[in-house]
Scaffold this active site. Structure first.
Site, PDB file in Angstrom:
ATOM      1  N   TYR A   1      54.896 -29.845  22.078  1.00  0.00           N
ATOM      2  CA  TYR A   1      53.523 -30.020  21.579  1.00  0.00           C
ATOM      3  C   TYR A   1      52.955 -28.666  21.148  1.00  0.00           C
ATOM      4  O   TYR A   1      52.391 -28.519  20.055  1.00  0.00           O
ATOM      5  CB  TYR A   1      52.678 -30.656  22.682  1.00  0.00           C
ATOM      6  CG  TYR A   1      51.245 -30.936  22.313  1.00  0.00           C
ATOM      7  CD1 TYR A   1      50.892 -32.080  21.585  1.00  0.00           C
ATOM      8  CD2 TYR A   1      50.207 -30.073  22.698  1.00  0.00           C
ATOM      9  CE1 TYR A   1      49.567 -32.346  21.258  1.00  0.00           C
ATOM     10  CE2 TYR A   1      48.888 -30.330  22.369  1.00  0.00           C
ATOM     11  CZ  TYR A   1      48.575 -31.474  21.653  1.00  0.00           C
ATOM     12  OH  TYR A   1      47.258 -31.734  21.326  1.00  0.00           O
TER      13      TYR A   1
ATOM     14  N   SER B   1      45.084 -27.309  18.771  1.00  0.00           N
ATOM     15  CA  SER B   1      44.766 -27.641  20.163  1.00  0.00           C
ATOM     16  C   SER B   1      44.577 -26.337  20.921  1.00  0.00           C
ATOM     17  O   SER B   1      44.970 -25.265  20.427  1.00  0.00           O
ATOM     18  CB  SER B   1      45.957 -28.412  20.749  1.00  0.00           C
ATOM     19  OG  SER B   1      45.964 -28.369  22.159  1.00  0.00           O
TER      20      SER B   1
END
Ligand SMILES: NC(=O)c1ccc[n+]([C@@H]2O[C@H](COP(=O)([O-])OP(=O)(O)OC[C@H]3O[C@@H](n4cnc5c(N)ncnc54)[C@H](O)[C@@H]3O)[C@@H](O)[C@H]2O)c1
Length: 256
Positions: A158, A145
């Site tokens: 995350y 990401s």
């Protein structure tokens, strides 16, 4: 038909980017096995694509559960005999202040995110490798990401998983390259899916207009197929000399 005769496992293949990949992979000739914990969506995709003449099998699996993943790969081994592609796509982003900066992050949320995003990648890769070996090699596609590329506040669990997946991509590339198993990674940002609602659009502090007009060089949200097409390329023989690469597929957001 770039994926003709290939057998691909796509985690999270029943929703968002994974669903788009399921459709694009099958249209390009692959048989696809979806590992997803959303049973309703998984059954629907399996039925729809099977009706259209494609080979799709849904196996309800929570990738954070090693026993469930092991069982899923036993089923795959029995029914398909081997695989050519593992697309480690499934992850969660827990919004609404649950994932947060470390001082405000509970150990329950930290554990949950790590168990799905990072342990999930570990479990699936571990049980996929013997089946990739039976094909004489293949392609592992990991998913990072923008959070694995730049500092993004208030989602440290995350971020930790996405940084780890980036690092693991490089070690897997070195470890399994000699067996003709290529491992690469896609680092998306701002793809219009349920996850982006959770991470951005549902946050009352998020200014969509400013984000698109100032922070996004292409001035638009990404679409699931923007990423699924990259995955298809990495799964295909066109990417035959790519190994250990992180493809940042974010419309230029992280360089802006
Ligand atoms: N959407 C974005 O802007 C964006 C940005 C950066 C990275 N990513 C990454 O791309 C990947 C796909 O994201 P998305 O936007 O399509 O997400 P999404 O939430 O729209 O879809 C995720 C899919 O994974 C499945 N899933 C979640 N947890 C699971 C589990 N424990 N076991 C099995 N299946 C599970 C869900 O049921 C769903 O089908 C993720 O790895 C995400 O971190 C997305």
């Amino acid at each position: 038909m770039l994926l003709k005769d290939k057998i691909a496992v796509i985690t999270g293949g029943a929703g968002g980017i994974g669903l788009s990949a399921t459709k694009i992979f099958t249209k390009n000739g692959a048989s696809v096995i979806i590992l997803d914990f959303d049973e309703k969506a998984g059954v629907k995709v399996e039925q729809e694509l099977t009706r259209e003449g494609f080979t799709v099998k849904f196996i309800k699996t929570d990738i954070s559960d090693e026993k469930a993943v092991k069982k899923a790969f036993e089923i795959i081994a029995n029914e398909f005999g081997r695989i050519d592609v593992l697309y480690n796509n499934a992850s969660v982003f827990l919004g609404g202040g649950r994932d947060n900066k470390m001082s405000d992050l509970s150990s329950e949320i930290w554990d949950r995110v790590l168990h799905i995003n990072l342990y999930g990648t570990y479990h699936c890769t571990k049980y996929a490798i013997p089946l990739l070996r039976l094909s004489g090699g293949g392609s592992i596609i990991n998913t990072s990401s923008s959070a694995g590329q730049i500092g993004i506040p208030e989602c440290d669990a995350y971020t930790a998983t996405k940084g780890a997946v980036t690092a693991l991509t490089r070690s897997l590339a070195v470890e399994y390259g000699p067996e003709n198993i290529r491992t690469n990674c896609i680092a998306p940002a701002a793809i219009l899916t349920e996850m982006v609602k959770e991470s951005n659009l549902n946050d009352p502090r998020f200014d969509e207009k400013a984000f698109l007009e100032k922070g996004t060089p292409l001035r638009r949200w990404g679409l699931p197929e923007d990423i699924a097409n990259v995955a298809m390329f990495l799964a295909s023989d066109l990417a035959s000399y790519l190994n250990g690469t992180i493809i940042v597929a974010d419309g230029g957001i992280t360089v802006a």
